[in-house]
Design an enzyme around this catalytic site. Structure first.
Site, short mmCIF file in Angstrom:
data_model
loop_
_atom_site.label_atom_id
_atom_site.label_comp_id
_atom_site.label_asym_id
_atom_site.label_seq_id
_atom_site.Cartn_x
_atom_site.Cartn_y
_atom_site.Cartn_z
N TYR A 35 -4.77 28.68 12.66
CA TYR A 35 -4.23 27.33 12.69
C TYR A 35 -4.92 26.44 11.66
CZ TYR A 35 -2.58 22.87 14.51
OH TYR A 35 -2.00 21.63 14.64
N GLY A 63 7.19 16.12 21.75
CA GLY A 63 5.97 15.62 21.14
C GLY A 63 6.17 14.64 20.00
N ILE A 64 5.40 14.82 18.93
CA ILE A 64 5.43 13.93 17.78
C ILE A 64 6.80 13.92 17.13
CG2 ILE A 64 4.48 13.57 15.46
CD1 ILE A 64 1.85 14.77 16.56
N GLY A 65 7.41 15.09 17.01
CA GLY A 65 8.72 15.18 16.37
C GLY A 65 9.77 14.39 17.11
N SER A 93 -3.45 18.35 10.11
CA SER A 93 -4.43 18.18 11.19
C SER A 93 -5.83 18.24 10.61
CB SER A 93 -4.26 19.28 12.24
OG SER A 93 -5.35 19.28 13.15
N GLY A 144 11.12 20.24 14.25
CA GLY A 144 10.37 20.24 15.51
C GLY A 144 10.63 18.98 16.30
N ALA A 145 11.92 18.60 16.39
CA ALA A 145 12.29 17.27 16.90
C ALA A 145 12.53 17.21 18.40
CB ALA A 145 13.54 16.78 16.16
N ASN A 146 12.34 18.30 19.11
CA ASN A 146 12.71 18.30 20.53
C ASN A 146 11.58 17.87 21.45
OD1 ASN A 146 11.93 21.14 19.62
ND2 ASN A 146 11.60 21.27 21.83
#
Length: 281
Positions: A166, A13-15, A141, A9-11
């Site tokens: 979630y 936000g946090i990633g 979370s 998920g690197a594209n």
């Protein structure tokens, strides 16, 4: 290739912020994004942002974490390029407004947020255990506190809500991280998990009704992605947490999860069921 670091998920936000910070160190950095285009864009953005500070070789990979077939293909690509993995950051996640099933017949939130972490980590077991020390860092979370595990209905066919799905998946992230810490303790692999706080990103955008409206109203008060990523980065590279495993963190300090997250029987039950669902049993 040496010192392989993987961020899912690197594209955005946090990633993205985690990958950008780790790219300042000498390593080979694998960016895992949903599409190859997103991975390439993320790599170029990191290079442009860091310029003289960039010390990593960056490679992008595509993977839709709702597909076990794609996760297996990703693992094979990683294995073809890396004999060992020093850091795995499990960050890719999502929340969906409606109940959807994946190609594997599983509820999508459960498949992406829990089984995605679980399957990729276990497929890279040999590579993670090759080194004297390696780290698995998982993003969970505090939504885990509203998570309710119903093992007979993990795909929430009887009663679905986006928040319930979630919260359940984030509770599973903690259960998985703690179980992994126990199981791989003797192999030099540490497993930690963290809560990033409310982060102002594109996460959760969509038609979520009242919950979505409240989420959008609160977003201006959320922390930046840079702030949200601080603890992930610290857990991935800091000497302060060398050897620490099976702990839950927020803002660079340990916090206590919901009590059921520490239940070893629940951890084991989820582990065994997950093995069956990803066909690794």
């Amino acid at each position: 290739m040496k010192n392989i670091t993987i961020v899912t998920g690197a594209n955005s936000g946090i990633g993205f912020e985690t990958a950008k910070a780790l790219a300042k160190d000498e390593r080979t950095l694998f960016l895992i994004c949903r599409t190859e285009e997103k991975a390439n864009i993320a790599a170029e953005k990191i290079k442009a942002a860091l310029q003289g500070e960039l010390n990593a070789d960056i490679l992008g990979f595509a993977c839709d974490f709702s597909s076990q077939k794609q996760i297996r293909a990703l693992a094979e690509k990683i294995k073809s390029k890396a004999e060992s993995v020093s850091i795995l950051v499990n960050n890719a996640g999502a929340i969906f407004p409606n109940r959807e099933l994946t190609e594997d017949g599983l509820e999508k939130t459960f498949a992406v947020n829990h089984l995605g972490y679980f399957l990729l980590t276990l497929l890279l077991e040999r590579e993670l255990k090759q080194l004297e020390r390696s780290r698995v860092v998982s993003v969970a979370s505090e939504a885990s506190r509203v998570g309710v595990l119903e093992f007979e209905d993990l795909s929430l066919e009887k009663s679905f809500s986006s928040i319930r799905a979630y919260g359940q998946s984030k509770l599973m992230n903690i259960l998985f991280a703690f179980a992994l810490a126990r199981k791989w303790k003797e192999n030099g692999v540490t497993s930690t998990v963290m809560h990033p706080g409310g982060v102002n990103t594109g996460f959760g955008e969509g038609d979520f009704g009242l919950v979505g409206s409240l989420f959008k109203l609160a977003k201006p008060f959320f922390r930046t992605p840079e702030k949200g990523a601080e603890t992930v980065i610290w857990l991935a590279k800091s000497a302060e947490v060398e050897g620490i495993s099976g702990k839950y963190f927020q803002d660079l300090k340990e916090i206590q999860p919901i009590s059921m997250a520490k239940d070893i029987a629940l951890q084991e039950k989820l582990w065994e069921l997950s093995l069956e669902l990803v066909k690794l049993k």
